[in-house]
Write an enzyme that holds these catalytic residues in place. Structure first.
Site, short mmCIF file in Angstrom:
data_model
loop_
_atom_site.label_atom_id
_atom_site.label_comp_id
_atom_site.label_asym_id
_atom_site.label_seq_id
_atom_site.Cartn_x
_atom_site.Cartn_y
_atom_site.Cartn_z
N HIS A 426 7.80 5.83 3.43
CA HIS A 426 7.52 6.67 4.60
C HIS A 426 6.93 8.03 4.21
O HIS A 426 5.87 8.44 4.71
CB HIS A 426 8.83 6.82 5.39
CG HIS A 426 8.67 7.61 6.64
ND1 HIS A 426 8.90 8.97 6.70
CD2 HIS A 426 8.26 7.24 7.88
CE1 HIS A 426 8.67 9.39 7.93
NE2 HIS A 426 8.28 8.36 8.67
N CYS A 802 -6.51 -2.33 6.23
CA CYS A 802 -6.07 -1.01 6.71
C CYS A 802 -4.82 -0.54 5.98
O CYS A 802 -4.25 0.48 6.33
CB CYS A 802 -5.84 -1.02 8.21
SG CYS A 802 -4.52 -2.12 8.72
C1 PEP Z 1 0.47 -2.23 6.29
O1 PEP Z 1 1.54 -2.81 6.35
O2 PEP Z 1 -0.37 -2.44 5.41
C2 PEP Z 1 0.13 -1.20 7.29
C3 PEP Z 1 -1.06 -0.63 7.28
O3 PEP Z 1 1.06 -0.84 8.20
P1 PEP Z 1 2.34 0.09 7.93
O4 PEP Z 1 2.11 0.81 6.66
O5 PEP Z 1 2.44 0.97 9.12
O6 PEP Z 1 3.45 -0.89 7.86
#
Ligand code: PEP
Ligand code: MG
Length: 850
Positions: A426, A802
């Protein structure tokens, strides 16, 4: 002549067979200077093969080398490795100095100069060739004639031999010691750490010396045309009368500035002609060698000689300045300027950094999770961070790990430090999103958070209010407040980015959650938002309580009533995002995290919530307990919430569509992209899609206006990759979330892996942290399967990455080769990603890339 015909031991002439990969960079550079007709002293280059032979005991005929030079000349020997960064043994000056020459030189240049030349050679020879202990010369106090005679005596007493007088013998011994030094273990390890291959060769150059000592204006120095820290044009360097080698740089007060300088006397004033000659040579070198060079020179009786040219050492910001100016001056093409800048180095321009010359009191080194540096007072809670910000005092938020509750505190802090976590935990993700320096996994410090203390391994204690500096670029936690270098988003940076954009053949979008993020992304001229994590919008102060009310609602009807209050808030967020992005695509991910992340974790928070909702605190405790999961990241989150608590997605879809119509009234028509997270089964998509299509239809009917939207799936479970053929026909796009996909492919927690990641990387279990650099073998194979299966069943589908890997230069090569349409990363990583992508495209054009 014999020497010249032997390519392995050759006089450097314009046509001599000298190449960087056989004789090293220095020899090649000297040949270029000779071709430019510069006043370079005669030089013989020894190839890698010859030097290796010398190390193995096959010393070439010294007479043949010596006959290339004036018999009265002194010589210097310098290393010439293929890449100057790989190092090499130090230069040896004044080879050939002996008793007879001492007498001759005393007559022509004076006894002091002769003694200085001889003394320097004897000392170097004693230490580096005869390998004597430096303390043998401890008693020698004088550096004139007396010192010389004491040094020669000490040499003889220690070695039981007189100092060698034969220049051939001296040269052979110097060459042998330099050749062997290259083979030493330390030298080998040092150069391999800089990327040299195990069999990297060493060349040597033997050059006639211009002494730099004697009558008239004599001396030595270095000159360059740019400032190494800023890259701005500025004649820098020093000159020292009656000196040799690089003495001028270490010479304290005696050295002169080169150009006129209010701080003291300059070469320009003392020897204007030599200064002008040098400046011309340096400018010619820049133009013809197509690089900013540092010129090593000697002045003899008022005239300049060029001994050597080496690439100017430079900070990252200087590297950008230099490359762009060389291209703007027509010296190199823009494509070459792009290839000359290391994408990782851009991080240093985008953020404040600890000044390269500042001294560092390093407390520990953790994972460098978000680049840049900041100093502030230690605080241990988000509330303290906010209080500190409201007093205008920069602070460092120190937490064991962060949770969504800390986001407000992170906004208020200058930097973040956590004990736990890895590259995608986080604190790291939010830190990068905010452009906030962040170090996670700092397990070398003890976080005694109850006592509000940090303890170092050597027992130092840091408390609330103490000053700490976080260097998120290197991962170092520093005590105090070292000097900083400001970010440098200057014209050169913008020019370089413009050129990079023109070359890129893969799209670059930004992950942006708030209007501020979106504005930052626009400043970097992104092609759109690739991931808006909507849950971050709910952590703003007024909204969190409403969100909590929704979680406490007992019935779908109760929930729907709270949603009515969240709807206008979300709609406003989206209108802002759409307006900032001015018609560029915006991909909004529906709610993803487990709901319990929104609930207070401590007694005080629970009491405050009970008060706000007007219910007994025991009800709050019960609800918190009921919602807790053993493994929330694999629990009720993402599309699973969408299926079981559909009111949240209904509200978000409505907010997105109403905002679409509102933002399209003035300005570009908006085509929103709506993304469903954590899908693992096709049926999940069908269920959510049906409801979202229905919301779209009713918004269009209510407002009497039609609009387009694109619905897509976030592929972040291994099963979604494998079943991409089944999922793709329901979608306009698939965006691969490589953070969760890496976590689930390895069975490795994003938040806990930091504990053992460095041990795993150090022992070679993983070559890199897979949350940082994409694991192209395992996770990559799943991505390739997903791409191939998705495209086969839905040919026009848009495919993207992403996850954080989208901003990692090494991983972009994979994404481009795998055929993704775009990558999306934190705004501050966009320039890094764009330069990496441009370099790949250029390499591909010239046929050396994948
Ligand atoms: C991922 O899991 O790659 C993502 C982009 O989402 P998050 O980091 O919010 O879980
Ligand atoms: Mg995810």
């Amino acid at each position: 002549m014999a020497v010249q015909n032997n390519p392995h031991t050759t006089l450097i002439t314009p046509a001599a067979p000298v190449a960087t990969n056989t004789h090293g960079g220095r020899a090649k550079c000297l040949q270029r200077l000779v071709r430019l007709d510069m006043p370079v002293p005669r030089t013989v280059a020894l190839s890698f093969e010859t030097v290796q032979g010398i190390a193995d005991g096959h010393v070439p005929d010294m007479a043949r080398i010596l006959e290339q030079f004036d018999p009265t000349a002194l010589l210097c020997v310098r290393p010439s490795s293929e890449d100057p960064d790989w190092g090499g043994p130090g230069a040896v000056l004044n080879v050939g100095m002996n008793d007879a020459r001492y007498v001759d030189i005393s007559d022509t240049m004076g006894a002091d100069a002769a003694a200085a030349l001889y003394l320097r050679f004897v000392q170097t020879y004693a230490l580096h060739v005869a390998r004597l202990d430096p303390d043998v010369f401890d008693d020698v106090m004088d550096d004139g004639q007396q010192g010389l005679s004491e040094t020669l005596h000490a040499y003889e007493a220690e070695t039981d031999e007189s100092f060698p007088q034969d220049p051939g013998e001296q040269l052979a011994a110097v060459l042998k010691s330099m050749a062997r030094a290259w083979d030493g273990t330390t030298a080998r390890l040092l150069r391999q750490a800089k990327g040299a291959p195990a069999d990297a060769g060493l060349g040597l150059v033997v050059q006639e010396m211009i002494p730099g000592l004697g009558r008239g204006e004599c001396g030595s120095g270095v000159m360059q045309l740019v400032n190494s820290t800023t890259g701005q044009p500025q004649i820098t360097g020093r000159y020292l009368s009656q000196s040799q080698g690089r003495d001028a740089l270490g010479a304290g007060t005696g050295a002169l500035y080169l150009a006129r300088d209010e701080r003291g006397p300059s070469l320009e004033e003392v020897a204007p002609e030599a200064y002008a000659e040098l400046q011309q040579h340096a400018e010619l070198m820049r133009r013809k060698l197509r690089e900013e060079m540092q010129v090593e020179f000697v002045i003899e009786n008022g005239h300049a000689h060029i001994l050597d040219g080496v690439r100017v050492t430079r900070s990252s910001r200087a590297a950008v300045q230099i490359a762009v100016r060389l291209a703007e001056d027509g010296i190199i093409p823009a494509q070459e300027a792009l290839m000359r800048v290391d994408p990782h180095a851009l991080n240093e321009l985008l953020h404040r950094q600890v000044h390269p010359d500042a001294s560092r009191d390093v407390l520990t080194t953790g994972i460098a999770a978000s680049p840049g540096a900041a100093t502030g007072q230690i605080v241990f809670t988000a509330a303290e961070a906010q209080a500190s910000a409201s007093r205008g005092e920069p602070c460092i938020l120190v937490r064991r790990e962060t949770s969504p509750e800390d986001v407000r505190g992170m906004h208020a802090a200058a930097a973040v430090l956590t004990e736990k976590g890895g590259m995608t935990s986080h604190a790291a993700v939010i830190g990068r999103g905010l452009g906030l320096p962040c170090i996670v996994g700092a397990s070398g410090l003890r976080f005694v958070t109850k006592k509000r203390q940090l303890m170092t391994q050597d027992g130092r204690v840091f408390k609330t209010g103490d000053l700490l500096t976080i260097d998120g670029t290197s991962g170092q936690v520093l005590a105090g407040q070292p000097e900083m270098l400001e970010a440098a988003l200057d014209d050169s940076f913008r020019t370089l980015m413009g050129w990079a954009e023109a070359e890129c053949d893969i799209g670059i979008r930004a992950n942006a959650d708030t209007p501020a993020d979106a504005q930052m992304a626009q400043n970097f001229n992104v092609q759109g938002i690739g991931l808006c994590r909507t849950e971050h919008m709910f952590f703003e102060p007024g909204r969190l309580t409403v969100m909590r009310e929704m979680i406490f609602a007992q019935t779908p009807k109760g929930r729907a009533a709270v949603m009515e209050r969240l709807l206008p808030i979300q709609r406003k967020d989206f209108v802002q995002l759409f307006r900032i992005m001015g018609g560029k695509p915006v991909c909004i991910r529906l709610f993803d995290p487990p709901l319990h992340e929104f609930l207070p974790t401590n007694r005080t928070g629970q009491r405050e919530l009970a008060e706000a909702l007007d219910i007994p605190v025991s009800d709050v405790e019960r609800r918190v307990a009921a919602m807790s999961e053993y493994n929330p990241m694999l629990g009720l989150r993402g599309v699973r919430l969408g299926v079981t608590v559909p009111e949240i997605y209904d509200m978000q879809a409505r907010a997105i569509f109403e905002a679409t119509l509102e933002a399209s009234e003035k300005g570009e028509p908006v085509v929103p992209e709506v993304m469903i997270p954590l899908v693992s089964a096709c049926r999940e998509v069908e269920l959510v899609k049906t409801r979202i299509d229905a919301v779209a239809a009713s918004v269009a009917a209510e407002q009497g206006r039609d609009f387009d939207y694109r619905l897509g799936v976030m592929v972040e479970t291994p099963r979604a990759c494998l079943r991409a053929d089944e999922i793709a026909p329901h979608c306009a796009f698939l965006s691969f979330g490589t953070n969760d996909l890496t976590q689930m492919t390895y069975g490795l927690s994003r938040d806990d892996a930091g504990r053992f990641m460095s041990a795993y990387v150090n022992q070679g279990v993983f070559t890199e942290d897979p949350f940082h650099v994409l694991d192209t073998d395992g996770v990559g194979e799943l991505l390739q399967l997903g791409v191939q299966r998705g495209r086969e069943s839905q040919p026009g589908i848009t495919l993207s990455v992403c996850g954080e890997h989208g901003g990692n230069p090494e991983s972009i090569a994979f994404c481009r080769a795998a055929g993704f349409d775009y990558v999306s990363c934190s705004p501050f990583r966009v320039p890094v990603a764009r330069l990496a992508a441009a370099q790949l495209a250029i390499s591909h054009q010239v046929g050396v890339g994948p």
